[in-house]
Design an enzyme around this catalytic site. Sequence first.
Site, PDB file in Angstrom:
ATOM      1  N   SER A  24      -7.815 -17.886  -2.200  1.00  0.00           N
ATOM      2  CA  SER A  24      -7.103 -17.240  -0.917  1.00  0.00           C
ATOM      3  C   SER A  24      -5.614 -17.389  -1.148  1.00  0.00           C
ATOM      4  CB  SER A  24      -7.479 -18.093   0.428  1.00  0.00           C
ATOM      5  OG  SER A  24      -9.004 -18.010   0.484  1.00  0.00           O
ATOM      6  N   GLU A 196      -8.445  -0.666  -2.676  1.00  0.00           N
ATOM      7  CA  GLU A 196      -8.693   0.739  -3.277  1.00  0.00           C
ATOM      8  C   GLU A 196      -7.494   1.732  -3.058  1.00  0.00           C
ATOM      9  OE1 GLU A 196     -11.516   1.024  -4.767  1.00  0.00           O
ATOM     10  OE2 GLU A 196     -11.933  -1.143  -4.205  1.00  0.00           O
ATOM     11  N   HIS A 203       1.505   5.862   9.750  1.00  0.00           N
ATOM     12  CA  HIS A 203       2.016   4.508   9.902  1.00  0.00           C
ATOM     13  C   HIS A 203       2.916   4.109   8.981  1.00  0.00           C
ATOM     14  CE1 HIS A 203      -1.878   4.260  12.093  1.00  0.00           C
ATOM     15  NE2 HIS A 203      -0.912   3.652  13.042  1.00  0.00           N
TER      16      HIS A 203
END
Length: 234
Positions: A24, A196, A203
């Site tokens: 992580s 992806e 935005h």
Amino acid sequence: MMGDSTMANKLIFKVVNDNISGDSIFEPFPEKGWGQLLPAFLTENVQVKNYAKNGRSSRTFIGEGLWQQVIDGLQSGDYLVIQFGHNDASKEKVDRYTTPEEYVRNFTMFVQEAKAKGAKPIICTSVARRRFDQNGTFQDSHGEYLDLARNVAISEGIPMIDMYEKSKEVLTRLGDEKSKSLFLHLKPGENLNFPEGKIDNTHFNERGALLMASLFLEGLKEQNITELTGEIKE
């Protein structure tokens, strides 16, 4: 500041899984709102409180109690920047759609209640979406809601910064291809938050949000709001 996702504060980092190690890690989040980056242009004498939220229209901002939070904290002398329209105009999204009549009532209420507390409201039209036709001609995406916001500012006698026209001018000057550099356009693998890839013409990335914030400051100067323009960093 109160408005929608184009203005809102976004994450700085997001925890994602590294494709190679599986660990992580904190990956920078590429999306930014222009209200989020506005403080970068202002001195420490100005405190920016950004209540803008993703997906909110003027109606849902009231219904979810966000307006109550704003008005409760508003003090005499504060400036209140209002920008809604992206979600209000979305007829296909019934959870947020606001009729033109209700939109005008909401904006009028925002302004009048802010004035009653001694605050100084400023209406902004919605920033433009990046939308070009096959010939490279810019396409509008906000319809009558732009004029509705402008007309409330006129009828209430308050400053209006036309973020739509300012951003539209930038987009049309850059053109279809170069204007992508202001928005959340990511290639596959470029950012782990969007492995992806991402094509988002509403935005902003950091560059776009900084540019939109600078257009707002330009509007403050045009409106001669010296209490704020005097706090713009050199």
